[in-house]
Design a protein around this motif. Structure first.
Motif, PDB file in Angstrom:
ATOM      1  N   UNK A 189      53.868   0.423 -46.506  1.00  0.00           N
ATOM      2  CA  UNK A 189      53.873   0.360 -45.044  1.00  0.00           C
ATOM      3  C   UNK A 189      55.245  -0.126 -44.570  1.00  0.00           C
ATOM      4  N   UNK A 190      56.282   0.681 -44.781  1.00  0.00           N
ATOM      5  CA  UNK A 190      57.627   0.249 -44.385  1.00  0.00           C
ATOM      6  C   UNK A 190      57.731  -0.038 -42.887  1.00  0.00           C
ATOM      7  N   UNK A 191      57.154   0.792 -42.017  1.00  0.00           N
ATOM      8  CA  UNK A 191      57.280   0.503 -40.584  1.00  0.00           C
ATOM      9  C   UNK A 191      56.460  -0.729 -40.176  1.00  0.00           C
TER      10      UNK A 191
ATOM     11  N   UNK B 289      35.234   1.521 -47.138  1.00  0.00           N
ATOM     12  CA  UNK B 289      36.122   2.592 -47.583  1.00  0.00           C
ATOM     13  C   UNK B 289      37.124   2.120 -48.634  1.00  0.00           C
ATOM     14  N   UNK B 290      37.518   0.857 -48.553  1.00  0.00           N
ATOM     15  CA  UNK B 290      38.364   0.249 -49.573  1.00  0.00           C
ATOM     16  C   UNK B 290      39.571   1.084 -49.937  1.00  0.00           C
ATOM     17  N   UNK B 291      39.711   1.323 -51.219  1.00  0.00           N
ATOM     18  CA  UNK B 291      40.884   2.036 -51.744  1.00  0.00           C
ATOM     19  C   UNK B 291      40.988   3.445 -51.170  1.00  0.00           C
ATOM     20  N   UNK B 292      39.825   4.047 -50.897  1.00  0.00           N
ATOM     21  CA  UNK B 292      39.824   5.399 -50.355  1.00  0.00           C
ATOM     22  C   UNK B 292      40.583   5.437 -49.032  1.00  0.00           C
ATOM     23  N   UNK B 293      40.398   4.388 -48.242  1.00  0.00           N
ATOM     24  CA  UNK B 293      41.071   4.320 -46.945  1.00  0.00           C
ATOM     25  C   UNK B 293      42.571   4.187 -47.124  1.00  0.00           C
ATOM     26  N   UNK B 294      42.968   3.405 -48.129  1.00  0.00           N
ATOM     27  CA  UNK B 294      44.399   3.261 -48.386  1.00  0.00           C
ATOM     28  C   UNK B 294      45.013   4.618 -48.718  1.00  0.00           C
ATOM     29  N   UNK B 295      44.275   5.408 -49.485  1.00  0.00           N
ATOM     30  CA  UNK B 295      44.776   6.726 -49.860  1.00  0.00           C
ATOM     31  C   UNK B 295      44.820   7.643 -48.640  1.00  0.00           C
ATOM     32  N   UNK B 296      43.802   7.529 -47.771  1.00  0.00           N
ATOM     33  CA  UNK B 296      43.744   8.362 -46.569  1.00  0.00           C
ATOM     34  C   UNK B 296      44.924   8.054 -45.660  1.00  0.00           C
ATOM     35  N   UNK B 297      45.180   6.752 -45.473  1.00  0.00           N
ATOM     36  CA  UNK B 297      46.301   6.346 -44.634  1.00  0.00           C
ATOM     37  C   UNK B 297      47.556   6.356 -45.505  1.00  0.00           C
TER      38      UNK B 297
ATOM     39  N   UNK C  97      55.077 -21.519 -29.815  1.00  0.00           N
ATOM     40  CA  UNK C  97      55.887 -20.317 -30.024  1.00  0.00           C
ATOM     41  C   UNK C  97      55.381 -19.622 -31.281  1.00  0.00           C
ATOM     42  N   UNK C  98      55.135 -18.325 -31.156  1.00  0.00           N
ATOM     43  CA  UNK C  98      54.552 -17.615 -32.292  1.00  0.00           C
ATOM     44  C   UNK C  98      55.079 -16.202 -32.383  1.00  0.00           C
ATOM     45  N   UNK C  99      55.206 -15.759 -33.621  1.00  0.00           N
ATOM     46  CA  UNK C  99      55.529 -14.356 -33.835  1.00  0.00           C
ATOM     47  C   UNK C  99      54.279 -13.678 -34.384  1.00  0.00           C
ATOM     48  N   UNK C 100      54.010 -12.494 -33.863  1.00  0.00           N
ATOM     49  CA  UNK C 100      52.875 -11.697 -34.334  1.00  0.00           C
ATOM     50  C   UNK C 100      53.447 -10.426 -34.951  1.00  0.00           C
ATOM     51  N   UNK C 101      53.081 -10.190 -36.203  1.00  0.00           N
ATOM     52  CA  UNK C 101      53.639  -9.050 -36.945  1.00  0.00           C
ATOM     53  C   UNK C 101      52.496  -8.151 -37.386  1.00  0.00           C
ATOM     54  N   UNK C 102      52.682  -6.842 -37.276  1.00  0.00           N
ATOM     55  CA  UNK C 102      51.659  -5.940 -37.789  1.00  0.00           C
ATOM     56  C   UNK C 102      52.302  -4.767 -38.508  1.00  0.00           C
ATOM     57  N   UNK C 103      51.576  -4.244 -39.499  1.00  0.00           N
ATOM     58  CA  UNK C 103      52.023  -3.058 -40.227  1.00  0.00           C
ATOM     59  C   UNK C 103      51.689  -1.817 -39.411  1.00  0.00           C
ATOM     60  N   UNK C 104      52.558  -0.825 -39.483  1.00  0.00           N
ATOM     61  CA  UNK C 104      52.354   0.441 -38.784  1.00  0.00           C
ATOM     62  C   UNK C 104      52.211   1.563 -39.816  1.00  0.00           C
ATOM     63  N   UNK C 105      51.834   2.758 -39.400  1.00  0.00           N
ATOM     64  CA  UNK C 105      51.652   3.838 -40.376  1.00  0.00           C
ATOM     65  C   UNK C 105      52.936   4.133 -41.154  1.00  0.00           C
ATOM     66  N   UNK C 106      52.750   4.565 -42.404  1.00  0.00           N
ATOM     67  CA  UNK C 106      53.899   4.878 -43.244  1.00  0.00           C
ATOM     68  C   UNK C 106      54.752   5.996 -42.639  1.00  0.00           C
ATOM     69  N   UNK C 107      56.040   5.989 -43.017  1.00  0.00           N
ATOM     70  CA  UNK C 107      56.967   7.020 -42.519  1.00  0.00           C
ATOM     71  C   UNK C 107      56.747   8.305 -43.320  1.00  0.00           C
ATOM     72  N   UNK C 108      56.333   9.331 -42.645  1.00  0.00           N
ATOM     73  CA  UNK C 108      56.073  10.631 -43.276  1.00  0.00           C
ATOM     74  C   UNK C 108      56.544  11.732 -42.335  1.00  0.00           C
ATOM     75  N   UNK C 109      56.703  12.925 -42.886  1.00  0.00           N
ATOM     76  CA  UNK C 109      57.095  14.045 -42.035  1.00  0.00           C
ATOM     77  C   UNK C 109      56.042  14.239 -40.937  1.00  0.00           C
ATOM     78  N   UNK C 110      54.778  14.179 -41.326  1.00  0.00           N
ATOM     79  CA  UNK C 110      53.695  14.166 -40.336  1.00  0.00           C
ATOM     80  C   UNK C 110      52.813  12.979 -40.694  1.00  0.00           C
ATOM     81  N   UNK C 111      52.912  11.935 -39.931  1.00  0.00           N
ATOM     82  CA  UNK C 111      52.153  10.742 -40.294  1.00  0.00           C
ATOM     83  C   UNK C 111      50.878  10.648 -39.481  1.00  0.00           C
ATOM     84  N   UNK C 112      49.939   9.927 -40.080  1.00  0.00           N
ATOM     85  CA  UNK C 112      48.633   9.761 -39.460  1.00  0.00           C
ATOM     86  C   UNK C 112      48.662   8.502 -38.600  1.00  0.00           C
ATOM     87  N   UNK C 113      48.603   8.689 -37.302  1.00  0.00           N
ATOM     88  CA  UNK C 113      48.716   7.556 -36.393  1.00  0.00           C
ATOM     89  C   UNK C 113      47.357   6.874 -36.251  1.00  0.00           C
TER      90      UNK C 113
END
Ligand SMILES: [Zn+2]
Length: 345
Positions: A278-280, A43-51, A299-315
């Protein structure tokens, strides 16, 4: 050298126009836990646009609106306080960071550690490494005091949710530190597998993984101070990045230099997420309940990106496979965002 297992599957279908389409799915297996990450990059770039990413207008409005009555901007005056028997000063401060009890706790000691009471900032790139460092050391101070007061409360989980899609209810940046007598499930599994690996192989799994990634260079990001950073081979969550502290197993052993290394690395990673809208984000430290375990667990930190902040976001990141099935799915191969992150190291 450590193997990073992967099974490649090809899927075929007829698209809506009747044309034959083939896609390749990598089933990547985490060598320590056996969890699976399905990567279909077709899906590549298309997926980025979808999300679709963060809506700048929604974020700008939240920046203004959330300042009014923010409980963390005024925490020094209006915040919760520890019982005098635990902390005579009520709130535990270091620099501009402040620890106080979470108003709605989920464990015997559940603290909020505000990164900087004077910095109501909602953009990851505005997080100051010096403030994150002091907040980490404030959390360690809370941990040490609890350890001293009630040694049986050995288990702890330090994490951060950033913005509502990241799991936060108050957007002013803060860590949360839960301390209890019962293990936390995921870190406990990681610790147990690491100890088994150590007993079986005679070496640290984390050293073997790091050596492998350093040699391959594709997911290896680099060091910040003593902390080593890499992109997960088989991520469960989106764009998952790990920071590891070699030879040190517990937050109880965190010193100023290592806290700085974690702080600076976290800012690099989350600033990258911001750059791709992906601010969140969400992060957690997996820490050994006991000190002196650095040979088996790091000791490790695990970080992940979450869906962008939108009025109605796609979870898109907590659907049934990751949420209930325990395995992640991804539309971008980890090596691609690793390459983008490498430019920031
Ligand atoms: Zn605030």
């Amino acid at each position: 050298m450590l193997e990073l297992p992967c099974v490649v599957e090809r899927l075929e279908l007829l698209d809506p126009h009747g044309a034959r389409a083939e896609q390749v799915v990598e089933q990547r297996i985490d060598p320590l836990t056996g969890t699976v990450a399905s990567v279909n990059s077709a899906l590549g770039e298309k997926a980025r646009a979808f999300a679709a990413g963060t809506d700048e207008q929604v974020l700008a409005e939240l920046e203004v609106r959330s300042r009014t009555g923010c409980p963390f901007c005024s925490a020094g005056e209006k915040g919760t306080r520890y019982l005098p028997s635990f902390a005579p000063e009520g709130q535990i401060r270091r620099g501009r960071s402040l620890a106080m009890p979470n108003l709605f706790g989920k464990s015997r000691y559940d603290s909020v550690v505000i990164i900087d009471t004077a910095a109501h900032v909602l953009r990851p790139s505005q997080l100051a490494p010096a403030s994150l460092q002091s907040a980490l050391l404030t959390a360690v101070e809370v941990l040490r005091r609890v350890r001293s007061a009630e040694p049986a409360l050995a288990h702890h989980l330090l994490g951060m949710n950033f913005l509502q899609p990241g799991g936060s209810s108050v957007p002013h940046p803060h860590f949360q530190l839960q301390i209890r007598g019962v293990p936390f499930s995921a870190p406990a599994r990681i610790l147990a597998r690491g100890a088994e690996y150590r007993a079986r192989e005679g070496r640290s799994y984390w050293r073997d993984l790091t050596e492998k990634e350093q040699a391959e260079k594709v997911r290896w990001l680099g060091r910040v101070g003593p902390v080593e950073w890499l992109v997960a081979w088989a991520p469960c969550l989106q764009r998952e990045v790990w920071g590891l502290l070699p030879g040190v197993g517990s937050l109880l052993e965190l010193d100023e230099g290592a806290a700085r290394g974690f702080a600076e690395g976290i800012v690099k990673v989350v600033s990258y997420y911001e750059s791709i809208d992906n601010h969140p984000f969400t992060l957690a430290f997996f820490s050994s309940p006991q000190p002196d375990q650095g040979g088996a667990h790091e000791l490790q930190v695990r970080i992940c990106a979450r869906p962008g902040l939108r009025a109605t976001y796609n979870n898109y990141d907590t659907w049934f496979a990751p949420l209930l099935g325990g395995d992640g799915a991804h539309v971008e191969i980890p090596e691609r965002y690793a390459a983008e992150l490498q430019a920031r190291w």
